[in-house]
Structure formats: C-alpha cells, structure tokens
Enzyme design. Structure first.
Site, mmCIF file in Angstrom:
data_model
loop_
_atom_site.group_PDB
_atom_site.id
_atom_site.type_symbol
_atom_site.label_atom_id
_atom_site.label_comp_id
_atom_site.label_asym_id
_atom_site.label_seq_id
_atom_site.Cartn_x
_atom_site.Cartn_y
_atom_site.Cartn_z
ATOM 1 N N GLU A 1 25.220 6.905 37.242
ATOM 2 C CA GLU A 1 24.447 7.372 36.073
ATOM 3 C C GLU A 1 23.027 7.765 36.485
ATOM 4 O O GLU A 1 22.447 8.688 35.935
ATOM 5 C CB GLU A 1 24.444 6.276 34.988
ATOM 6 N N SER B 1 35.823 0.357 35.136
ATOM 7 C CA SER B 1 36.798 -0.183 34.180
ATOM 8 C C SER B 1 37.500 -1.455 34.674
ATOM 9 O O SER B 1 38.683 -1.668 34.420
ATOM 10 C CB SER B 1 37.831 0.884 33.797
ATOM 11 N N HIS C 1 23.322 4.039 41.266
ATOM 12 C CA HIS C 1 24.435 4.087 40.324
ATOM 13 C C HIS C 1 24.705 5.543 39.945
ATOM 14 O O HIS C 1 23.777 6.347 39.858
ATOM 15 C CB HIS C 1 24.091 3.258 39.075
ATOM 16 N N GLY D 1 33.625 3.523 32.630
ATOM 17 C CA GLY D 1 33.554 3.605 31.171
ATOM 18 C C GLY D 1 34.684 4.406 30.546
ATOM 19 O O GLY D 1 34.632 4.761 29.376
ATOM 20 N N ASN E 1 26.888 -5.289 35.231
ATOM 21 C CA ASN E 1 25.850 -4.273 35.025
ATOM 22 C C ASN E 1 25.765 -4.027 33.528
ATOM 23 O O ASN E 1 26.621 -3.350 32.965
ATOM 24 C CB ASN E 1 26.226 -2.993 35.793
ATOM 25 N N TRP E 2 24.756 -4.593 32.919
ATOM 26 C CA TRP E 2 24.635 -4.494 31.451
ATOM 27 C C TRP E 2 24.168 -3.108 31.002
ATOM 28 O O TRP E 2 24.188 -2.817 29.819
ATOM 29 C CB TRP E 2 23.666 -5.548 30.935
ATOM 30 N N LYS E 3 23.698 -2.298 31.943
ATOM 31 C CA LYS E 3 23.163 -0.969 31.617
ATOM 32 C C LYS E 3 22.115 -1.100 30.493
ATOM 33 O O LYS E 3 21.401 -2.103 30.462
ATOM 34 C CB LYS E 3 24.305 -0.010 31.266
ATOM 35 N N GLU F 1 32.270 2.972 43.283
ATOM 36 C CA GLU F 1 32.538 3.180 41.861
ATOM 37 C C GLU F 1 32.948 4.634 41.621
ATOM 38 O O GLU F 1 32.087 5.501 41.475
ATOM 39 C CB GLU F 1 31.282 2.896 41.036
ATOM 40 N N GLY G 1 30.903 -3.131 34.232
ATOM 41 C CA GLY G 1 30.078 -2.612 33.149
ATOM 42 C C GLY G 1 30.488 -3.216 31.818
ATOM 43 O O GLY G 1 30.127 -4.351 31.479
ATOM 44 N N GLY G 2 31.273 -2.461 31.041
ATOM 45 C CA GLY G 2 31.646 -2.856 29.671
ATOM 46 C C GLY G 2 32.132 -4.288 29.548
ATOM 47 O O GLY G 2 31.738 -5.009 28.625
HETATM 48 P P1 13P Z 1 32.642 0.053 33.361
HETATM 49 O O1 13P Z 1 33.093 -1.277 33.879
HETATM 50 O O2 13P Z 1 32.192 0.023 31.943
HETATM 51 O O3 13P Z 1 33.659 1.129 33.654
HETATM 52 O O4 13P Z 1 31.335 0.438 34.202
HETATM 53 C C1 13P Z 1 31.371 0.323 35.577
HETATM 54 C C2 13P Z 1 30.000 0.475 36.083
HETATM 55 O O5 13P Z 1 29.392 1.521 35.977
HETATM 56 C C3 13P Z 1 29.387 -0.701 36.710
HETATM 57 O O6 13P Z 1 28.211 -0.366 37.362
#
Ligand code: 13P
Length: 253
Positions: free
Chosen positions: A99, A215, A97, A175, A9-11, A169, A236-237
C-alpha cells in the site's frame, strides 16, 4: 536466530479507545492460550504506539510501527523518523508495504534508505515484497520479487541482513480473501531464501524469518505456517478481531 513471528498490521483502523480494547483482549488471550516460542507483534497506527506500548507493559507482545522516514529529523511535515521510534522504544517497523508502494510511490531505492535508518536505530524492519496480479498472470512474479529484495536489501552486510524480517505479500491476496495456496507461498519463500543464499550463503539465509501475508485467517493459518520456508505471518483484516487473530497465532505450531 530464525524466529517464528505473527505480526498484526492494523493499517489505518480503530479509534484509540477501540485499539486499547483490542490490545488488551489479545494480551489476555495470548497469555492464556499461546504456548511455545512464537513472537507476537502488533503494528499499530503511529499515534497509538506509546499508549499501547505502555498498556502492554512487560507482556511478551511487542509493538511495531507501519512506516518510518528515510530522514532523521527536520522539515518533513507529517513524517515519523526511525530515531523517533527508537526514542519511544519501538522494536519493529513495517517497511515497503504494497500500500505504501502503490499509494505513496515508495520504490526500492527509497526503501533501502528506510531499512538503513531502521537498522541504525536498532529497530527490526519487516520488509515487504510481493507482486501485483498482472505480474503473477504474466508469470514474471519471481523476477519482480527478487528485484524488490535486491534493490532494498542487497547493499546490507550479512550481519545487518540477519536483523531484517522479510514478508512476502502477493498484492492479489491482500484484503481480497483470496489467499495464496500453501504451495504458492512455499514456492515464493523458497525462491527468496535461495536468492538470499546466493548472495549471503546458506547459513545466513537460513537465519532469516520470512513471513507470509495476504488474507491469512484462522482457517488457513495452520496450513500456511506448516510450510518449511514460511516462518509466520503478517496479518491484516484478521488482526482486527481478537479471537480471530489469536486463532491465527495458534496456527503456528
Ligand atoms: P489482509 O490480511 O487483510 O489480506 O492484509 C494483509 C496485509 O496487507 C498485511 O500487511
């Protein structure tokens, strides 16, 4: 069929140029290094869906969006509908998600409508659920996650449900560098699968891929992915760096 999936997920990250470089590095490394039947998905910012899909060509890597509208067409400035994604041949979309729930006020009813639109367009929703820290600390996380799943998915037929991928999640792990332990992840995935079984039967529940997100990195991926109810990850990251992301994928045995 229950499938092993690692989705990035590149956000809201990367310029188009950077995105193209990242995708081409991931494509080359996956072709060289990843054996077996794990499906790799890149969920990229919407303006990059078509260029990156074209770039991936007939590689095994699939493209996904990060959201879609609950409407088909019309005066909804800034929105992207599932029918638009369908017209671009985008096979996956992340929905719900944390967010989106936190910053854009998305709730169970809305997400149920979005899931319906994605499925009607033939797109696989990656439906996210997970509890914030205060809920985990209060010990009511199982209850909340079950409520999130029920509100957005339990109106579906068994046939439709089997087209959904679920991502657990925990918000406190997103994050933050604070991953759920493999035991915590397994416990919650088992809770979700049991909940699905209670409504749809065990055979259906066993067909659903449940991904862990929060994470995930190259150091913890293998242990998390070895849990019996963890079918992969939503990353994510660590998906923003090609070497790290491909090492996460390789954690899926
Ligand atoms: P991180 O891997 O950066 O914690 O993010 C997880 C995420 O929100 C994937 O959708």
């Amino acid at each position: 069929m229950r499938q092993k999936i690692v989705a990035g997920n590149w956000k809201m990250n990367k310029t188009l140029e950077e995105a193209k470089i990242l995708a081409s590095e991931v494509m080359a490394m996956v072709a060289d290094e990843v054996k077996g039947n794990v499906k790799v998905v890149l969920c990229v910012p919407s303006p990059y869906l078509v260029p990156l899909k074209n770039q991936l060509g007939n590689s095994s890597i699939k493209i996904g969006a990060q959201n879609c509208s609950e409407h088909d067409w019309g005066a909804y400035t800034g929105e992207v509908s599932a029918l638009m994604l369908k017209s671009m041949e985008i096979p996956y979309v992340i929905l719900g998600h944390s967010e989106r729930r936190q910053y854009f006020g998305e709730n169970g009813k809305l997400l149920g409508a979005k899931v319906d639109k994605a499925l009607a367009a033939g797109i696989t929703p990656i439906f996210c659920c997970g509890e914030p820290l205060e809920i985990r600390e209060a010990g009511t996380h199982e209850q909340l996650v079950k409520q999130q799943v029920e509100e957005a998915l339990f109106h579906l037929s068994a046939e439709a449900l089997q087209k959904v991928v679920i991502a657990y999640e925990p918000v406190w792990a997103i994050g933050t560098g604070k991953t759920a332990t493999a035991q915590q992840a397994q416990e919650m995935h088992a809770v979700i699968r049991k909940q699905l079984a209670s409504k749809y039967g065990e055979a259906v529940a066993n067909e659903i891929s449940i991904l862990y997100g929060g994470s995930v990195n190259s150091k913890n991926a293998e242990e998390l992915f070895s849990c019996p109810d963890v079918d992969g990850g939503l990353v994510g990251g660590a998906s923003l760096k090609s070497r790290e992301f491909v090492d996460v994928i390789k954690g899926m045995k």
